[in-house]
Design a protein around this motif. Structure first.
Motif, PDB file in Angstrom:
ATOM      1  N   ASP A   1      75.872  38.509 -31.122  1.00  0.00           N
ATOM      2  CA  ASP A   1      75.590  38.407 -32.560  1.00  0.00           C
ATOM      3  C   ASP A   1      74.818  39.657 -32.971  1.00  0.00           C
ATOM      4  OD1 ASP A   1      75.605  37.393 -35.116  1.00  0.00           O
ATOM      5  OD2 ASP A   1      74.301  35.692 -34.698  1.00  0.00           O
ATOM      6  N   ASP A   2      74.682  39.866 -34.281  1.00  0.00           N
ATOM      7  CA  ASP A   2      73.982  41.080 -34.712  1.00  0.00           C
ATOM      8  C   ASP A   2      72.476  40.963 -34.504  1.00  0.00           C
ATOM      9  OD1 ASP A   2      73.739  39.259 -36.858  1.00  0.00           O
ATOM     10  OD2 ASP A   2      73.678  40.852 -38.369  1.00  0.00           O
ATOM     11  N   VAL A   3      71.908  39.814 -34.919  1.00  0.00           N
ATOM     12  CA  VAL A   3      70.443  39.667 -34.900  1.00  0.00           C
ATOM     13  C   VAL A   3      70.044  38.365 -34.192  1.00  0.00           C
ATOM     14  CG1 VAL A   3      68.388  39.400 -36.357  1.00  0.00           C
ATOM     15  CG2 VAL A   3      70.216  40.931 -37.091  1.00  0.00           C
ATOM     16  N   LEU A   4      69.085  38.449 -33.267  1.00  0.00           N
ATOM     17  CA  LEU A   4      68.428  37.250 -32.739  1.00  0.00           C
ATOM     18  C   LEU A   4      67.133  37.090 -33.533  1.00  0.00           C
ATOM     19  CD1 LEU A   4      68.101  34.950 -30.613  1.00  0.00           C
ATOM     20  CD2 LEU A   4      66.879  36.610 -29.188  1.00  0.00           C
ATOM     21  N   ALA A   5      67.088  36.036 -34.366  1.00  0.00           N
ATOM     22  CA  ALA A   5      65.895  35.798 -35.188  1.00  0.00           C
ATOM     23  C   ALA A   5      65.143  34.604 -34.608  1.00  0.00           C
ATOM     24  CB  ALA A   5      66.308  35.621 -36.645  1.00  0.00           C
ATOM     25  N   THR A   6      65.318  33.402 -35.168  1.00  0.00           N
ATOM     26  CA  THR A   6      64.614  32.230 -34.619  1.00  0.00           C
ATOM     27  C   THR A   6      65.328  31.641 -33.399  1.00  0.00           C
ATOM     28  OG1 THR A   6      65.775  30.638 -36.019  1.00  0.00           O
ATOM     29  CG2 THR A   6      63.770  31.627 -36.926  1.00  0.00           C
ATOM     30  N   GLY A   7      66.568  32.063 -33.181  1.00  0.00           N
ATOM     31  CA  GLY A   7      67.294  31.659 -31.977  1.00  0.00           C
ATOM     32  C   GLY A   7      68.124  30.398 -32.101  1.00  0.00           C
ATOM     33  N   GLY A   8      68.025  29.709 -33.236  1.00  0.00           N
ATOM     34  CA  GLY A   8      68.764  28.448 -33.408  1.00  0.00           C
ATOM     35  C   GLY A   8      70.270  28.641 -33.318  1.00  0.00           C
ATOM     36  N   THR A   9      70.751  29.728 -33.894  1.00  0.00           N
ATOM     37  CA  THR A   9      72.194  29.990 -33.898  1.00  0.00           C
ATOM     38  C   THR A   9      72.686  30.263 -32.476  1.00  0.00           C
ATOM     39  OG1 THR A   9      71.899  31.017 -36.070  1.00  0.00           O
ATOM     40  CG2 THR A   9      73.986  31.425 -34.960  1.00  0.00           C
TER      41      THR A   9
ATOM     42  N   LEU B   1      64.304  40.137 -33.153  1.00  0.00           N
ATOM     43  CA  LEU B   1      63.043  40.149 -33.914  1.00  0.00           C
ATOM     44  C   LEU B   1      62.040  39.347 -33.093  1.00  0.00           C
ATOM     45  CD1 LEU B   1      64.580  39.394 -37.464  1.00  0.00           C
ATOM     46  CD2 LEU B   1      64.357  41.594 -36.276  1.00  0.00           C
TER      47      LEU B   1
ATOM     48  N   GLY C   1      62.513  40.027 -44.313  1.00  0.00           N
ATOM     49  CA  GLY C   1      62.858  41.445 -44.143  1.00  0.00           C
ATOM     50  C   GLY C   1      64.240  41.514 -43.524  1.00  0.00           C
ATOM     51  N   PHE C   2      65.238  41.738 -44.350  1.00  0.00           N
ATOM     52  CA  PHE C   2      66.631  41.688 -43.883  1.00  0.00           C
ATOM     53  C   PHE C   2      67.032  42.980 -43.181  1.00  0.00           C
ATOM     54  CE2 PHE C   2      71.271  41.756 -44.307  1.00  0.00           C
ATOM     55  CZ  PHE C   2      71.596  40.471 -43.908  1.00  0.00           C
ATOM     56  N   LYS C   3      67.625  42.846 -42.010  1.00  0.00           N
ATOM     57  CA  LYS C   3      68.111  43.998 -41.239  1.00  0.00           C
ATOM     58  C   LYS C   3      69.589  44.176 -41.561  1.00  0.00           C
ATOM     59  CE  LYS C   3      64.230  44.582 -39.014  1.00  0.00           C
ATOM     60  NZ  LYS C   3      63.344  45.669 -39.422  1.00  0.00           N
TER      61      LYS C   3
ATOM     62  N   ARG D   1      78.651  38.394 -38.814  1.00  0.00           N
ATOM     63  CA  ARG D   1      78.260  39.749 -38.428  1.00  0.00           C
ATOM     64  C   ARG D   1      78.352  39.981 -36.929  1.00  0.00           C
ATOM     65  NH1 ARG D   1      74.771  38.696 -42.833  1.00  0.00           N
ATOM     66  NH2 ARG D   1      73.166  37.958 -41.409  1.00  0.00           N
TER      67      ARG D   1
END
Ligand code: AMP
Length: 175
Positions: A123-131, A155, A24-26, A63
């Motif tokens: 950053d724009d999105v914190l997803a799994t956090g690896g970045t 997320l 689900g892309f934000k 982003r």
């Protein structure tokens, strides 16, 4: 504050199954297209930085550059880009990290951060956090002190916060 965060959500577009099925892309391009939304987002991100000393803003390709630059300009401090390999022209430090499938590499100019610099990571999105974790490692390896990791949204169901839990985290929106 809650009210403002709820307001901000309307500028984010949910794109199902992008870039692949099940994701689900934000999409923040709809936010960037709105001057009102952009002002609200910047206001929310800045509201959590009051009374905090920030020497530099580190923004993550690509982003993280949009609001990273706005934050740096608003705080009147330098903006430092973290980029994909081969893009930064001077001496770099490199960090590889795992993605859900495969791995990736990011680079940072070695002379962009000095020991003791107080750093805001954006950053724009914190997803799994690896970045974000990889960027924290690079900043700290140069002696930078991370004041906050700051995102437009996080997320929570992907639990990325666990990878950077030793640092303060702020997101204007949580899903
Ligand atoms: P991660 O390392 O998993 O936290 O992923 C963070 C990076 O991937 C950020 O730079 C985001 O721009 C991007 N990203 C991950 N998941 C999404 C998503 N659902 N929507 C938009 N961007 C995402």
């Amino acid at each position: 504050m809650k009210h403002n965060s709820e307001n901000l959500k309307q500028y984010i577009t949910d794109v199902p199954d992008f870039p692949k099925k099940g994701i689900g892309f934000k999409d923040i391009t709809s936010l960037l297209e709105s001057p009102e939304g952009t002002s609200l987002c910047l206001e929310l991100l800045l509201s959590e930085l009051k009374n905090k000393q920030i020497d530099k803003v580190v923004g993550i390709e690509s982003r993280g550059f949009f609001f990273g630059m706005l934050l740096a300009q608003s705080l009147n401090v330098p903006f430092v880009p973290v980029r994909k390999p081969g893009k930064l022209p001077r001496k770099v430090i490199t960090q590889s990290f795992d993605l859900e499938y495969g791995s990736d590499v990011l680079e940072l100019h070695q002379d962009a951060i000095n020991p003791g610099d107080k750093i805001l990571i954006h950053d724009d999105v914190l997803a799994t956090g690896g970045t974000a974790e990889a960027v924290c490692k690079m900043v700290e390896s140069l002696g930078g002190q991370i004041v906050q990791c700051n995102f437009i949204m996080k997320l929570d169901f992907l639990e990325g916060f666990k990878k950077i839990e030793s640092h303060p985290i702020y997101a204007a929106i949580s899903y």
